[in-house]
Design a protein around this motif. Sequence first.
Motif, PDB file in Angstrom:
ATOM      1  N   PRO A 159      41.528  56.564  78.326  1.00 48.27           N
ATOM      2  CA  PRO A 159      42.332  55.362  78.537  1.00 48.27           C
ATOM      3  C   PRO A 159      42.975  55.388  79.919  1.00 48.27           C
ATOM      4  CG  PRO A 159      42.874  56.455  76.456  1.00 48.27           C
ATOM      5  CD  PRO A 159      42.042  57.409  77.247  1.00 48.27           C
ATOM      6  N   ILE A 161      46.043  53.491  82.157  1.00 51.66           N
ATOM      7  CA  ILE A 161      47.239  52.672  82.035  1.00 51.66           C
ATOM      8  C   ILE A 161      47.888  52.517  83.402  1.00 51.66           C
ATOM      9  CG2 ILE A 161      47.625  53.447  79.665  1.00 51.66           C
ATOM     10  CD1 ILE A 161      49.886  55.222  80.741  1.00 51.66           C
ATOM     11  N   LEU A 166      48.292  49.079  78.927  1.00 52.89           N
ATOM     12  CA  LEU A 166      46.911  49.566  78.937  1.00 52.89           C
ATOM     13  C   LEU A 166      46.079  48.714  79.876  1.00 52.89           C
ATOM     14  CD1 LEU A 166      44.765  51.482  77.695  1.00 52.89           C
ATOM     15  CD2 LEU A 166      44.372  49.719  75.961  1.00 52.89           C
ATOM     16  N   TYR A 240      42.454  55.757  71.952  1.00 49.30           N
ATOM     17  CA  TYR A 240      43.725  55.381  72.565  1.00 49.30           C
ATOM     18  C   TYR A 240      44.886  55.985  71.786  1.00 49.30           C
ATOM     19  CZ  TYR A 240      40.833  51.749  74.727  1.00 49.30           C
ATOM     20  OH  TYR A 240      39.860  51.074  75.415  1.00 49.30           O
TER      21      TYR A 240
END
Length: 309
Positions: A159, A161, A166, A240
């Motif tokens: 993931p 960010i 996100l 996630y």
Amino acid sequence: MAYSTFERTPPPFFRQGPSALTRLLLFSALAVLLMALDVRFKVTPLLRQGLSVAIYPLQRAAQAPVDWSRQLGGYLEAPAKAQAEISRLQRANVALSLQAQIDAQLRLENNRLRALLHLQQSLPPKSVAAQISAQAADPFSRTVVIDRGSLQGIELGSPVIDETGLLGQVTRDYPWSAEVTLVTDRDAIVPVQNQRTGERGVVYGEPGLGQGGMELRWMPAAADVHVGDVLVTSGVDGIYPAGLRVARVTSVTRQRDTAFARVVCAPLADVDGGRQVLVLQPLTPLVAGPKVQKSGKTASAPAASATSR
């Protein structure tokens, strides 16, 4: 002039090679052969990795003038920006100090309750700081390129960010760079949870809603979802971490002729103008393969089926 000295071959204007139809059939057969070889022997990922390593010096050389101009502009604007940033950070520090004290107390109480219930302790995931260096030229996908790759610990499915939420997911990794599919891409799927009600759902990237559009699909018409609700990652997909801010609901349309509501959302992350990002380690490592490298939907596809059951 003697007759024997004349050129007897046709001039270049009249010379013809294979016909256009023959060329079309030849190149079509070649394309089908390459696709078959890729499906059977998985040659494209290896070829892409080799080409990436080979052209990386040329990419850096082409990017160098742009980086120098940005550094020069940043150097000239640095004093004013630094003063404004210091003032903003001082105000934010006062507000965050109280919040940090409350969060520390809540985390301590949460750890005690987890220990009392014999639950696994929640640990923050490992992360790597990165910077967006380019945007993919493909008009049919929403991807960006970051300046960190597998040599810096970037993994497929990680993931990504920014400071507000996100941003996307790593779908292709190279030695010194990686491609990130944004959450607004048509193939992006993120299992989410309504922060207000706790109800789970799945958010899809929706290019038909314009740049930066998202849609919360398969929500019943009677679901408790309203404009302004914040959607966070549910953590049920194993990719996630739970609690990452994803999107905010901007409109809810309920019609009598359908059992589902149309819920349109806007991403909380800066998908168009962000630059500094943080790459998190995925909860479950993914096996590298063409399906994972193709788009972000495959990495999160199991989550869609998990939340829909």
